[in-house]
Write an enzyme that holds these catalytic residues in place. Structure first.
Site, short mmCIF file in Angstrom:
data_model
loop_
_atom_site.label_atom_id
_atom_site.label_comp_id
_atom_site.label_asym_id
_atom_site.label_seq_id
_atom_site.Cartn_x
_atom_site.Cartn_y
_atom_site.Cartn_z
N GLY B 12 13.58 -5.24 3.57
CA GLY B 12 13.47 -4.81 2.19
C GLY B 12 14.36 -3.61 1.94
O GLY B 12 14.32 -2.63 2.68
N GLY B 13 15.17 -3.69 0.89
CA GLY B 13 16.15 -2.64 0.62
C GLY B 13 15.89 -1.91 -0.69
O GLY B 13 16.81 -1.45 -1.35
N GLY B 17 12.30 0.94 1.75
CA GLY B 17 13.07 0.44 2.88
C GLY B 17 14.29 1.30 3.16
O GLY B 17 14.61 1.60 4.32
N SER B 252 8.28 1.40 -20.74
CA SER B 252 7.82 2.48 -19.85
C SER B 252 6.74 3.34 -20.50
O SER B 252 6.73 3.57 -21.70
CB SER B 252 9.00 3.38 -19.48
OG SER B 252 8.53 4.56 -18.89
N ARG B 299 -3.36 3.90 -17.13
CA ARG B 299 -2.97 2.55 -17.50
C ARG B 299 -4.13 1.58 -17.62
O ARG B 299 -4.14 0.75 -18.52
CB ARG B 299 -2.00 2.04 -16.44
CG ARG B 299 -0.72 2.81 -16.53
CD ARG B 299 0.27 2.42 -15.50
NE ARG B 299 1.49 3.17 -15.74
CZ ARG B 299 2.55 3.15 -14.96
NH1 ARG B 299 2.54 2.39 -13.89
NH2 ARG B 299 3.60 3.86 -15.26
N HIS B 365 1.77 -5.66 -13.44
CA HIS B 365 2.83 -4.70 -13.20
C HIS B 365 2.94 -4.21 -11.76
O HIS B 365 4.02 -4.08 -11.23
CB HIS B 365 2.60 -3.50 -14.13
CG HIS B 365 3.61 -2.42 -14.00
ND1 HIS B 365 4.96 -2.67 -14.10
CD2 HIS B 365 3.49 -1.09 -13.77
CE1 HIS B 365 5.62 -1.51 -13.96
NE2 HIS B 365 4.76 -0.56 -13.73
N ARG B 399 -2.96 3.00 -9.99
CA ARG B 399 -1.87 3.94 -9.72
C ARG B 399 -1.53 4.74 -10.97
O ARG B 399 -1.49 4.21 -12.07
CB ARG B 399 -0.62 3.16 -9.28
CG ARG B 399 0.60 4.03 -9.10
CD ARG B 399 1.76 3.26 -8.56
NE ARG B 399 2.31 2.28 -9.48
CZ ARG B 399 3.12 2.59 -10.50
NH1 ARG B 399 3.46 3.83 -10.74
NH2 ARG B 399 3.58 1.63 -11.28
N LEU B 405 7.38 5.62 -7.17
CA LEU B 405 8.63 5.99 -6.51
C LEU B 405 8.34 7.01 -5.43
O LEU B 405 8.86 6.95 -4.33
CB LEU B 405 9.61 6.55 -7.55
CG LEU B 405 10.00 5.60 -8.68
CD1 LEU B 405 10.96 6.27 -9.66
CD2 LEU B 405 10.62 4.33 -8.13
#
Lengths: 248, 595
Positions: B12-13, B17, B252, B299, B365, B399, B405
C-alpha cells in the site's frame, strides 16, 4: 426511443496488437459521467449490435479528479473521464486512449515516463530526516498560494498529450516536470538545491525544447499556470547559465 | 541468529505505507513497496480538510492532552487510550515534519502555519493545504520515497496486488504472494516482515467516498489466514457527501468548519429555489439541537440528524438531500480556503456553491475498525503489521475529522521501527523450504478456477447487490432483523459466486479476474462487519440501533474481534484500555467538559 447513451470506444488488446472500434449503447442516468457508462459495460459486456465482448479496461481511482488516473481522449479532447458529464458532451461519445504514451490495453496507458522525469528533475526537498527538527522555514502567504497551485499537479498527462513537442522524435520532458522544478525552487529550503534542478532541465529534452505552443496550459484540468512556470524557468536558466559561466 | 540484511515489504502506497517505507529506509534497510496503482495516485489524495496537531498557535490553550481527550471522547471511549495519547503527543512534530518537506500549508500573515476548526473540537487545530491536504501530504511522502528509490533502498512494485501472506508452520510470516496486474503473473516474495497499509473497505458498500481500489480485499485475505479483524461494525458515514451514480463524492467537513450551515425548508416538500426561501422559513436543525457545537457536531451525530430530517419528510423537494449553505461567506474567502472542494462540487453537479446552497446526503466514508494490532502495530500473526485505515487502533467508535491523516503517519512512524526490530530478530532458519512455492501454487489455483469457471452470474452485478444491501442495512441505522437478513443475503451471494463467469478471454491487463478475487474476499469481510453489528446491542459512535439507543458500557465497552472459520466469523471480545480518561456520557448539545 429508450433513454440510452451511445459510445464509440477504441479497443486494443495489448501493446503490440492493432486497435479496433467498438460501439456500445448503455442506459442513461441523469448527471452521470463517462466512467459510469464504462461500469455499465462491465456489467453487460455486449456491443451495440449484440455481440459479446470483453469488459473495457481503463484506469481510474479517486473519481474526484484529484488522482489523475482516468485521463483519456474524449471526443478528441484529453481530459479525465470522471469529470466528463454525459449530459454535457455530444454523442456518440468517442473514447480513445492517450496517444503520447504506450497503450497497455484499451484505454489504459503507461505513464511511467512522467514519474521517471520527477527523478530526473530532483523533485523533492532534501530534508535531513523525518525526526523532529522543529518547524520549517516561515513562508509568506502569497508564496504559499503560488506554490499550492503548482503543487496540485496530479501527473495526469494532459499537458504532455496536448504538446506538439512530445513526439517520437523528441526527448522533451514536458510541462509537468518543468512545473515541479519551479515548485521546489520557490520553497526556501528547496532553493538551497536550485542549481541541481536547473541543470537537469538545461540538458537535452529540457526547457529549450519547449516550442511555446501553449497547449499545455489550455488542457491542464487544475488550471496550473504551466506557461508562467516555463517562462520563470527560462529566466532562471538564462541567469544560471550566465552566472555559472562567470564563475568558471 | 539475527538477520543483518533484512527485507521488509510494505503493501500500500498511501500515507501510512509511504511513511512506514521512509522510516525503514532511513534506518538503511531495503523495502519492497507494493501498490495497486502508482503510489502518487493512492486514496490519501482524496483527504481534503487537514491534519490535526495541537500546536496552539492561536492562543486558545490547546494542548496534546486536550486533543487526546477530544479524540477519545469523539470515539465514544472504544479506543485503547495509550496509542491515542502517543499519537496526539506526536502530532505537532508530524506537522512540522511535513512543513520541512515543503508542503504548502496555508499560512498566517506572520508566515506561520494556519489552523482551522474541525468537527468535535472547540480549538483551531487543523493544519491544511488549500482544500486538498491529503494530496499535498501524499505528494510530500511520495517525493521522499522517490529519493530513496533513486538511492536504491526502495523497490517499487506498482500494479501488483497483494494476495496472501506466506506463513510458516508456527504461523509466523515469511513473505507474501502478489499478482502482477498486467501479466497476471503470481509471484512469492520472501520477506522478514510485511506491513499492510491497504486502506478502507468502501467498495464493500458499493458506492462510498472511497477510491476504486479501497476494497478491503487484502485485509480479508489475511483474515482468512488467521489474522484477527477488530471492530468491523464501526463504519463512519460522512454527513456531507454529494450523491453520484459512480461514487459518493465527499464535501469536506471543512465546509462546515469554515462556517457552512446545514438547513432544510421548514415546510415539507417546499419546492422553491433555496435563495428565495427567507431566513425565517429555514430550519437550521443542527444549530437548534446542538447549540454548543452547532454545525460542527461530530460526524456520526450530523449524519443521523440529516438522515432523520429526510426520513421525516424535510429533505429538499421531499427527497434524500439537505442544504449545506456557504452563500453567506464572501466568494473570495471561499476560494482561498475551500477552492478545490468547491470546484469538485461545481464540476460534478454543475451548480456554483458560492451562490447556490449545495445539496448533500450522508455517504459511507471511513473504516474505523480493521486489522487487530498491538501497540507496536503488529497483528496476532508475528511479522504481519498493519498501519493506517486498515488497522483498527485509533478511532474507536467514530473518527474525528482530520485525525485520519495523522493516524496514518503515527502508525507509519511506530511501525518503521517495530517492523525492523521484528525482522532483525526473526531469523530465517531452515524451515522455509518449499513454503513460498506451496503458497504460490495455492494462489495460482484460485486464478485457474476463476478463468475456467462458467455460469450465469456477473461479478460486477453481484458486487452491486452486495453494496446495496450493505448500504441499506449496515450504515446509518441498524436493526437486528435487517442485519440477519443481510447476512443471509451475503451467504447467498457467496454461493452464487461459484456461478460467475468473468467474461474474459484475454488475460493481459484484465480487471475482471482481480475484481472477482476481490469480490470473494469482500463478501467474507462483509459478513464479519454485519455480524459484528448484529452482536453489538447498544448504540456507540457510528454504530446506531434504534432498538438499543443508549451506550451500554457494562456489556459493550469492549473490542469486537472476528476470527475466520469456514462456518463463518467467530466472535470474541477484549477489554478496552481506559486507564487515562474515564468514560463519561458523550453529548454535544453542551460544551464538552474535559476529564
Amino acid at each position: 426511443m429508450a433513454d440510452t447513451v451511445r459510445l464509440k470506444i477504441k479497443r486494443q488488446d495489448g501493446p503490440d496488437t492493432s486497435a479496433r472500434w467498438e460501439e456500445f449503447e448503455v442506459p442513461h442516468r441523469k448527471g452521470e459521467n463517462l466512467l459510469t457508462c464504462l461500469m455499465d459495460i462491465q456489467k453487460n459486456p455486449v456491443t451495440a449490435d449484440g455481440k459479446p465482448t470483453t469488459p473495457v479496461v481503463w484506469e481510474s481511482n479517486c473519481l474526484e479528479e484529484v488522482c489523475g488516473a482516468c485521463t483519456m481522449v474524449i471526443n478528441g479532447r484529453v481530459r479525465q473521464g470522471c469529470t466528463a458529464l454525459v449530459d454535457k458532451i455530444e454523442q456518440p461519445i468517442k473514447v480513445e486512449p492517450m496517444t503520447k504514451f504506450p497503450v497497455v490495453r484499451d484505454l489504459m496507458v503507461d505513464r511511467s515516463r512522467m514519474f521517471e522525469s520527477l527523478k530526473k528533475v530532483h523533485a523533492w526537498i532534501d530534508i535531513d530526516g523525518t525526526h523532529d527538527l522543529g518547524p520549517g522555514p516561515r513562508v509568506a502567504p502569497d508564496v504559499q498560494q503560488t506554490r499550492y497551485v503548482l503543487s496540485t499537479c496530479m501527473t495526469c498527462g494532459c499537458c504532455l498529450e496536448a504538446c506538439p513537442q512530445i513526439n517520437p522524435r523528441s526527448q522533451f520532458i514536458g510541462a509537468a516536470a518543468l512545473n515541479q522544478v519551479r515548485l521546489f525552487n520557490e520553497h526556501p529550503s528547496g532553493a538551497l538545491h536550485k542549481d541541481v534542478r536547473l541543470e537537469a532541465i538545461m540538458d537535452d529534452g529540457g526547457i529549450s525544447d519547449c516550442g511555446n505552443a501553449q497547449n499545455c496550459v489550455q488542457v491542464c484540468p487544475k488550471n496550473i499556470p504551466l506557461t508562467d512556470s516555463i517562462a520563470a524557468l527560462y529566466r532562471e536558466t538564462t541567469w544560471y547559465g550566465l552566472f555559472s559561466w562567470l564563475k568558471r | 541468529m539475527a538477520n543483518a540484511d533484512i527485507r521488509v515489504s510494505v503493501i500500500g502506497g498511501g500515507l501510512a505505507g509511504l511513511m512506514t517505507t521512509i522510516k525503514i529506509a532511513e534506518q538503511g534497510h531495503r523495502v519492497d513497496l507494493f501498490s495497486l496503482v502508482p503510489v502518487r495516485r493512492s486514496h490519501s489524495v482524496c483527504a481534503q480538510g487537514g491534519i490535526n496537531g495541537a500546536v496552539n498557535t492561536k492562543g486558545e490553550g490547546d494542548s496534546p492532552l486536550v486533543h487526546f481527550d477530544d479524540t477519545i471522547y469523539g470515539g465514544d471511549f472504544l479506543a485503547n487510550q495509550p496509542p491515542v495519547r502517543a499519537m496526539c503527543e506526536m502530532a505537532p512534530a508530524i506537522i512540522y515534519m511535513f512543513d520541512r518537506m515543503g508542503v504548502p500549508f496555508s499560512r498566517t500573515a506572520e508566515g506561520l502555519i494556519d489552523f482551522r476548526r474541525f468537527g468535535g473540537t472547540k480549538h483551531h487545530r487543523t493544519a491544511f493545504a488549500g482544500a486538498s491536504t491529503g494530496q499535498q501530504l501524499l505528494y510530500a511522502l511520495d517525493e521522499q520515497v522517490r529519493r530513496f528509490e533513486v538511492e536504491g533502498l526502495v523497490t517499487k512494485y506498482e500494479w501488483w496486488e497483494f494476495l496472501s501472506a506466506v506463513l510458516d508452520d508456527n504461523q509466523v510470516c515469511r513473505g507474501l504472494t502478489a499478482m502482477n496486474l498486467r501479466t497476471l503473473e503470481v509471484k512469492a516474495f520472501p520477506s522478514d516482515a510485511i506491513v499492510m497499509a491497504t486502506g478502507g473497505v468502501g467498495s464493500i458498500f458499493g458506492k462510498s467516498t472511497n477510491s476504486v481500489i479501497c476494497t478491503g480485499s487484502a485485509q480479508a485475505a489475511l483474515y482468512q489466514q488467521g489474522v484477527k479483524y477488530a471492530n468491523g461494525e464501526f463504519i463512519q458515514v460522512h454527513p456531507t457527501a454529494i450523491p453520484g451514480e459512480d461514487k459518493l463524492r465527499l464535501m469536506s467537513e471543512s465546509a462546515r468548519g469554515e462556517g457552512g450551515r446545514v438547513w432544510v425548508p421548514k415546510k415539507q416538500g417546499d419546492e422553491r429555489d433555496p435563495s428565495s426561501i427567507p431566513e425565517s422559513e429555514r430550519w437550521y436543525f443542527l444549530e437548534e439541537k446542538y447549540p454548543a457545537y452547532g454545525n460542527l457536531v461530530p460526524r456520526d451525530i450530523a449524519t443521523r440528524e440529516i438522515f432523520q430530517a429526510c426520513l421525516d419528510g424535510y429533505g429538499v423537494g421531499g427527497g434524500n438531500m439537505v442544504y449545506l449553505d456557504l452563500t453567506h461567506i464572501p466568494a473570495e474567502t471561499l476560494d482561498r480556503k475551500l477552492g478545490a472542494i468547491l470546484e469538485i462540487y461545481e464540476k460534478f453537479v454543475g451548480d456554483d456553491p458560492r451562490h447556490t446552497p449545495m445539496k448533500i446526503f450522508p455517504g459511507m466514508h471511513y473504516t474505523m475498525g480493521g486489522i487487530w494490532v498491538d501497540y507496536d502495530q503488529m497483528t496476532n500473526v508475528p511479522g504481519v503489521f498493519a498501519v493506517g485505515e486498515c488497522d483498527y487502533s485509533i478511532h474507536g467508535a467514530n473518527r474525528l475529522g482530520a485525525n485520519s491523516l495523522l493516524s496514518c503517519i503515527y502508525a507509519g512512524i511506530v511501525t518503521g521501527k517495530a517492523a525492523v526490530n521484528h525482522a532483525t530478530g526473526a531469523g530465517r532458519g531452515e524451515t522455509l523450504n518449499g513454503l513460498h512455492e506451496a503458497e504460490l501454487k495455492r494462489q495460482v489455483a484460485i486464478n485457474e478456477k476463476l478463468k475456467n469457471q462458467r455460469g450465469p452470474e456477473n461479478a460486477y452485478s453481484l458486487h452491486e447487490e452486495m453494496g446495496k444491501w450493505m448500504t441499506d442495512h449496515v450504515t446509518v441505522v441498524r436493526y437486528n432483523k435487517k442485519l440477519e437478513e443481510t447476512d443471509a443475503k451475503l451467504q447467498e451471494l457467496i454461493e452464487r459466486f461459484d456461478g460467475i463467469d468473468i467474461n474474459e478471454k484475454i488475460y493481459w491487463a484484465t480487471q475482471a479476474l482481480p475484481h472477482a478475487r476481490q469480490l470473494y474476499n469482500m463478501l467474507l469481510l462483509a459478513r464479519a462487519i454485519t455480524l459484528g453489528a448484529l452482536n453489538r446491542n447498544e448504540s456507540r459512535g457510528a454504530h446506531y440501533k434504534p432498538d438499543f439507543p443508549a451506550r451500554n458500557d457494562e456489556q459493550f465497552l469492549k473490542t469486537t474481534i472476528a476470527t475466520y472459520s469456514r462456518e463463518g466469523p467467530e466472535f470474541s471480545y477484549e477489554p478496552v484500555d481506559i486507564s487515562q480518561i474515564k468514560p463519561r456520557p458523550r453529548k454535544y448539545d453542551v460544551d464538552k467538559k474535559a476529564s
